[in-house]
Scaffold this motif. Structure first.
Motif, PDB file in Angstrom:
ATOM      1  N   VAL A   1       0.834  -1.204   0.000  1.00  0.00           N
ATOM      2  CA  VAL A   1       0.000   0.000   0.000  1.00  0.00           C
ATOM      3  C   VAL A   1       0.868   1.253   0.000  1.00  0.00           C
ATOM      4  O   VAL A   1       0.610   2.211  -0.737  1.00  0.00           O
ATOM      5  N   VAL A   2       1.925   1.237   0.800  1.00  0.00           N
ATOM      6  CA  VAL A   2       2.827   2.390   0.867  1.00  0.00           C
ATOM      7  C   VAL A   2       3.637   2.500  -0.431  1.00  0.00           C
ATOM      8  O   VAL A   2       3.895   3.607  -0.923  1.00  0.00           O
ATOM      9  N   VAL A   3       4.043   1.367  -1.009  1.00  0.00           N
ATOM     10  CA  VAL A   3       4.754   1.394  -2.298  1.00  0.00           C
ATOM     11  C   VAL A   3       3.901   2.068  -3.360  1.00  0.00           C
ATOM     12  O   VAL A   3       4.381   2.888  -4.150  1.00  0.00           O
ATOM     13  N   LEU A   4       2.614   1.726  -3.385  1.00  0.00           N
ATOM     14  CA  LEU A   4       1.715   2.326  -4.364  1.00  0.00           C
ATOM     15  C   LEU A   4       1.590   3.828  -4.143  1.00  0.00           C
ATOM     16  O   LEU A   4       1.523   4.612  -5.095  1.00  0.00           O
ATOM     17  N   ALA A   5       1.583   4.249  -2.867  1.00  0.00           N
ATOM     18  CA  ALA A   5       1.508   5.681  -2.574  1.00  0.00           C
ATOM     19  C   ALA A   5       2.761   6.406  -3.056  1.00  0.00           C
ATOM     20  O   ALA A   5       2.678   7.475  -3.674  1.00  0.00           O
ATOM     21  N   VAL A   6       3.937   5.829  -2.815  1.00  0.00           N
ATOM     22  CA  VAL A   6       5.173   6.457  -3.274  1.00  0.00           C
ATOM     23  C   VAL A   6       5.211   6.514  -4.798  1.00  0.00           C
ATOM     24  O   VAL A   6       5.650   7.505  -5.390  1.00  0.00           O
ATOM     25  N   SER A   7       4.719   5.468  -5.458  1.00  0.00           N
ATOM     26  CA  SER A   7       4.672   5.464  -6.917  1.00  0.00           C
ATOM     27  C   SER A   7       3.762   6.570  -7.432  1.00  0.00           C
ATOM     28  O   SER A   7       4.062   7.210  -8.448  1.00  0.00           O
ATOM     29  N   THR A   8       2.645   6.802  -6.738  1.00  0.00           N
ATOM     30  CA  THR A   8       1.738   7.872  -7.141  1.00  0.00           C
ATOM     31  C   THR A   8       2.406   9.231  -7.022  1.00  0.00           C
ATOM     32  O   THR A   8       2.295  10.076  -7.918  1.00  0.00           O
ATOM     33  N   VAL A   9       3.119   9.457  -5.918  1.00  0.00           N
ATOM     34  CA  VAL A   9       3.820  10.729  -5.741  1.00  0.00           C
ATOM     35  C   VAL A   9       4.923  10.874  -6.783  1.00  0.00           C
ATOM     36  O   VAL A   9       5.148  11.957  -7.332  1.00  0.00           O
ATOM     37  N   LEU A  10       5.622   9.783  -7.107  1.00  0.00           N
ATOM     38  CA  LEU A  10       6.667   9.827  -8.127  1.00  0.00           C
ATOM     39  C   LEU A  10       6.112  10.283  -9.470  1.00  0.00           C
ATOM     40  O   LEU A  10       6.744  11.072 -10.177  1.00  0.00           O
ATOM     41  N   SER A  11       4.942   9.776  -9.835  1.00  0.00           N
ATOM     42  CA  SER A  11       4.361  10.133 -11.131  1.00  0.00           C
ATOM     43  C   SER A  11       3.956  11.595 -11.194  1.00  0.00           C
ATOM     44  O   SER A  11       3.710  12.124 -12.278  1.00  0.00           O
ATOM     45  N   GLY A  12       3.871  12.276 -10.024  1.00  0.00           N
ATOM     46  CA  GLY A  12       3.541  13.690 -10.013  1.00  0.00           C
ATOM     47  C   GLY A  12       4.697  14.572  -9.601  1.00  0.00           C
ATOM     48  O   GLY A  12       4.497  15.734  -9.265  1.00  0.00           O
ATOM     49  N   THR A  13       5.927  14.032  -9.620  1.00  0.00           N
ATOM     50  CA  THR A  13       7.110  14.784  -9.199  1.00  0.00           C
ATOM     51  C   THR A  13       8.025  15.012 -10.397  1.00  0.00           C
ATOM     52  O   THR A  13       8.164  14.135 -11.256  1.00  0.00           O
ATOM     53  N   GLU A  14       8.652  16.162 -10.420  1.00  0.00           N
ATOM     54  CA  GLU A  14       9.529  16.511 -11.536  1.00  0.00           C
ATOM     55  C   GLU A  14      10.734  15.584 -11.567  1.00  0.00           C
ATOM     56  O   GLU A  14      11.476  15.468 -10.592  1.00  0.00           O
ATOM     57  N   PRO A  15      10.958  14.872 -12.695  1.00  0.00           N
ATOM     58  CA  PRO A  15      12.098  13.961 -12.782  1.00  0.00           C
ATOM     59  C   PRO A  15      13.422  14.691 -12.605  1.00  0.00           C
ATOM     60  O   PRO A  15      13.568  15.862 -12.953  1.00  0.00           O
ATOM     61  N   GLY A  16      14.424  13.963 -12.076  1.00  0.00           N
ATOM     62  CA  GLY A  16      15.730  14.563 -11.851  1.00  0.00           C
ATOM     63  C   GLY A  16      16.374  15.067 -13.127  1.00  0.00           C
ATOM     64  O   GLY A  16      17.029  16.114 -13.139  1.00  0.00           O
ATOM     65  N   ARG A  17      16.226  14.326 -14.235  1.00  0.00           N
ATOM     66  CA  ARG A  17      16.806  14.766 -15.500  1.00  0.00           C
ATOM     67  C   ARG A  17      16.206  16.096 -15.933  1.00  0.00           C
ATOM     68  O   ARG A  17      16.911  16.990 -16.420  1.00  0.00           O
ATOM     69  N   ALA A  18      14.875  16.251 -15.745  1.00  0.00           N
ATOM     70  CA  ALA A  18      14.227  17.507 -16.118  1.00  0.00           C
ATOM     71  C   ALA A  18      14.711  18.660 -15.246  1.00  0.00           C
ATOM     72  O   ALA A  18      14.884  19.785 -15.713  1.00  0.00           O
ATOM     73  N   VAL A  19      14.945  18.392 -13.947  1.00  0.00           N
ATOM     74  CA  VAL A  19      15.454  19.431 -13.049  1.00  0.00           C
ATOM     75  C   VAL A  19      16.825  19.911 -13.515  1.00  0.00           C
ATOM     76  O   VAL A  19      17.099  21.113 -13.596  1.00  0.00           O
ATOM     77  N   GLU A  20      17.717  18.969 -13.858  1.00  0.00           N
ATOM     78  CA  GLU A  20      19.059  19.346 -14.292  1.00  0.00           C
ATOM     79  C   GLU A  20      19.031  20.076 -15.627  1.00  0.00           C
ATOM     80  O   GLU A  20      19.766  21.038 -15.847  1.00  0.00           O
TER      81      GLU A  20
END
Length: 638
Positions: free
Chosen positions: A490-509
């Motif tokens: 359940v927590v893995v799924l929550a972290v995956s959801t937040v990941l899909s809405g977070t700016e990727p590191g490559r895009a930040v750089e």
């Protein structure tokens, strides 16, 4: 008399475990409901931000770090009195999707003009900001830019919750159907298993409809009253993310037909079952053709549902989208089959009278294959999205990815324990969940008495079945280990959801590199990532300080500092100091209190910035008693 204490004692630890799972779910929902970070950064404007041009331009041009989706009101230009002077709607310049431009009315006078903009990143996340330029000479301005809380506020919170529920519903729907069709066909006849699949479908349907209604307020930063604005809904459907949500609803209609055929076929088989030697070849061939049709149809619907995410979010933008999108579909399907099947197994272990050892082993083999696919596709996506080792530790996306990998490792450890318990299962032929029929001796001429006797008989039969089931220690141990797997999942799924809405590191750089180019404007209205090389002149005096300031707005901010050597390895230094100064307003320097968080890592949880503007970040690094250097970097606080 002894059955009741036995059942009560069994229910209490089960209830406690389910409460723990519910607590983990609520925690995950709160974590996943945070507003999404900006994914497209404004890197260049024409006229330049803060510039003074001799005559009024014919149009305003903005350039972003990646493609954006525009609406008619994406760009508003306000004169010193606050009156709009743009002409027509915003559009892409020469068809370039990473630009936005709007024409200005003829006869624009001198003074300071404010440009308010909003757009949607190519991976569906909204961004916004404002900047000024002057014609002739700067002037006072009374232009009031309305608050554009795009991606945040109540709409952002509800949108994040809706995305989590959609992912969870997808996993339950696909995983439970695969579990029932491949691992345990006998379970289709059980009401609890059917409810699990239908619950997944309902969660997806409700959350998708809510996301479609929330899309307008989420993107435009308006209140929740805009949910039922038909114009906003129509505008949302005309965009790529809106079309993906509408396609998901249509595919869910097909999924409803699939479920009805699957459950109907199971009921028909149960009603018409007979000895094997009495079954005709025609009926066997019909069942085989129906199974093939259900398999092909179900696979097509599942792939289509997964594609509604892959075609509209991270996988569709960035490098190698042609390879990333099909691999992302495979990643989502593997996740659903594993986590949804885990939920189905947990339901079978707690709600059904018994499940065969062979069915558990079959799911164990399928889950192992899914984990291998998740590792392969996830590794590729991590390389594609993170971009560098520095971004892995210095960006929020990289830190979330590390947390996800650690949690998946915990789930795999629990799965290993479950596999050991599976080998100890007693392969008993346990009856189904439904109670046995009432014997003739228990009937009565009085209907009320007969109903009472039937209920008593059913309760006793259920107690006998559960007592026989729970006598298997392997089954009890398996239930506990699978429950632990599900709680962490359940927590893995929550972290995956937040990941899909977070700016990727490559895009930040990439945004940071673009912002440092000549003629670029600093990133405003979103997180700032700055890489500051330093050289103190002494031994081991060279390195790079990476500063991540989030959300880079007035008020409370969070700062992360990572110091690495030229090879990219985190290193500690004897002393590091950081301060911020707004020279245009004679504010500062404001010292930042850094806390050592690990090798080469420092954090500051609360950095208070009183007003927007071009702030100067000063970093002092000391590598020995006498070797010290101070470097500066300008950052825009929006």
């Amino acid at each position: 008399m002894s059955a009741k204490p036995l059942m009560t004692a069994g229910r209490q630890p089960t209830a406690r475990r389910l409460l723990l799972v519910l607590a983990a779910l609520l925690t995950a929902l709160l974590a996943g409901a945070a507003p999404a970070a900006a994914h497209a950064a404004l890197i260049r404007t024409d006229p330049g931000e803060g510039s003074v041009v001799p005559s009024a331009p014919s149009r305003v041009l903005l350039t972003f770090s990646e493609g954006v989706l525009l609406s008619a009101d994406s760009l508003r230009v306000l004169d010193p009195s606050g009156k709009e002077v743009q002409q027509g709607g915003a559009e892409h310049a020469s068809g370039a999707t990473d630009t936005a431009t709007v024409r200005l009315r003829p006869g624009v006078g001198n003074g300071t003009y404010t440009v308010a903009w909003k757009a949607v990143s190519a991976d569906t996340h909204p961004v916004s900001g404002a900047w000024t330029f002057s014609v002739g000479a700067p002037s006072k301005t009374s232009a009031a830019v309305p608050r554009q809380d795009v991606g945040g506020g109540p709409a952002g919170v509800l949108y994040g919750i809706g995305r989590y529920v959609a992912y969870g519903g997808f996993a339950l729907l696909v995983g439970s159907c695969v579990f029932l069709a491949v691992c345990w066909p006998r379970g289709v006849r059980l009401r609890a298993m059917r409810r699990l699949a239908v619950g997944g479908w309902a969660a997806m349907a409700v959350s998708t409809l809510a996301l479609l209604l929330l899309r307008g307020p989420y993107v435009n930063g308006t209140g929740l009253g805009g949910m039922f604005d038909l114009g906003a809904v129509r505008s949302a459907i005309e965009t790529k993310p809106g079309a993906a949500l509408l396609s998901r609803l249509l595919l869910l209609a097909a999924a409803a037909v699939f479920l009805s055929v699957l459950f109907g076929a199971a009921s028909s088989r149960a009603a018409a079952s007979g000895p094997p030697d009495e079954r005709s070849p025609e009926s066997s061939a019909g069942r085989r053709n129906l199974a093939i049709g259900l398999g092909v149809g179900g696979a097509a619907v599942a792939i289509g549902l997964a594609a509604t995410w892959s075609l509209a979010e991270h996988a569709s933008v960035g490098i190698q989208p042609g390879l990333a999108m099909p691999l992302d579909v495979l990643h989502l399907l593997s996740m659903a089959v594993w986590l949804g099947g885990l939920a189905a197994l947990l339901t079978a272990l707690y709600r059904a009278a018994g499940i065969e050892r062979q069915a558990v082993r079959r799911f164990s083999r399928i889950a192992f294959g899914c984990v291998c696919l998740l590792a392969a596709t996830g590794g590729y996506q991590a390389w594609r999205q993170v971009g560098s080792w520095d971004a892995l530790v210095a960006t929020w996306y990289g830190q979330l990815l590390i947390a996800k990998v650690a949690l998946v490792a915990v789930v795999i450890g629990a799965a290993y324990v479950s596999r050991r318990w599976t080998g100890r299962l007693a392969d008993q032929d346990l009856p189904e969940e439904e109670p046995e029929p009432v014997p003739a001796t228990a009937t009565s001429a009085d209907p009320a008495r007969a109903a009472q006797l039937a209920r008593q008989h059913a309760a006793l039969a259920t107690a006998r079945v559960r007592k026989r089931r729970d006598a298997d220690p392997g089954r009890t141990g398996l239930r506990r280990s699978v429950l632990a797997e599900a709680a962490v999942a359940v927590v893995v799924l929550a972290v995956s959801t937040v990941l899909s809405g977070t700016e990727p590191g490559r895009a930040v750089e990439q945004a940071a590199a673009a912002a440092a180019a000549p003629g670029a404007v600093p990133v405003s209205g979103g997180p700032v990532f700055a890489a500051i090389p330093y050289d103190t002149g002494g031994p081991n005096g060279k390195g790079i300080a990476s500063v991540h300031l989030d959300p880079a707005r007035t008020g409370d901010n969070e700062l992360h500092l990572i110091i690495t050597d030229p090879a990219g390895n985190p290193v500690d230094v004897p002393e590091v100091d950081l301060s911020l100064t707004l020279r245009s307003k004679n504010i500062g320097p404001l010292p930042v209190k850094l806390s050592h968080a690990g090798t080469g890592a420092w954090t500051a949880i609360s950095v208070q910035l009183p007003m927007p503007g071009q702030w100067q970040l000063s970093l002092t690094v000391r590598t020995s008693d006498i070797d010290e250097v101070t470097e500066t970097k300008n950052v825009a606080i929006g």
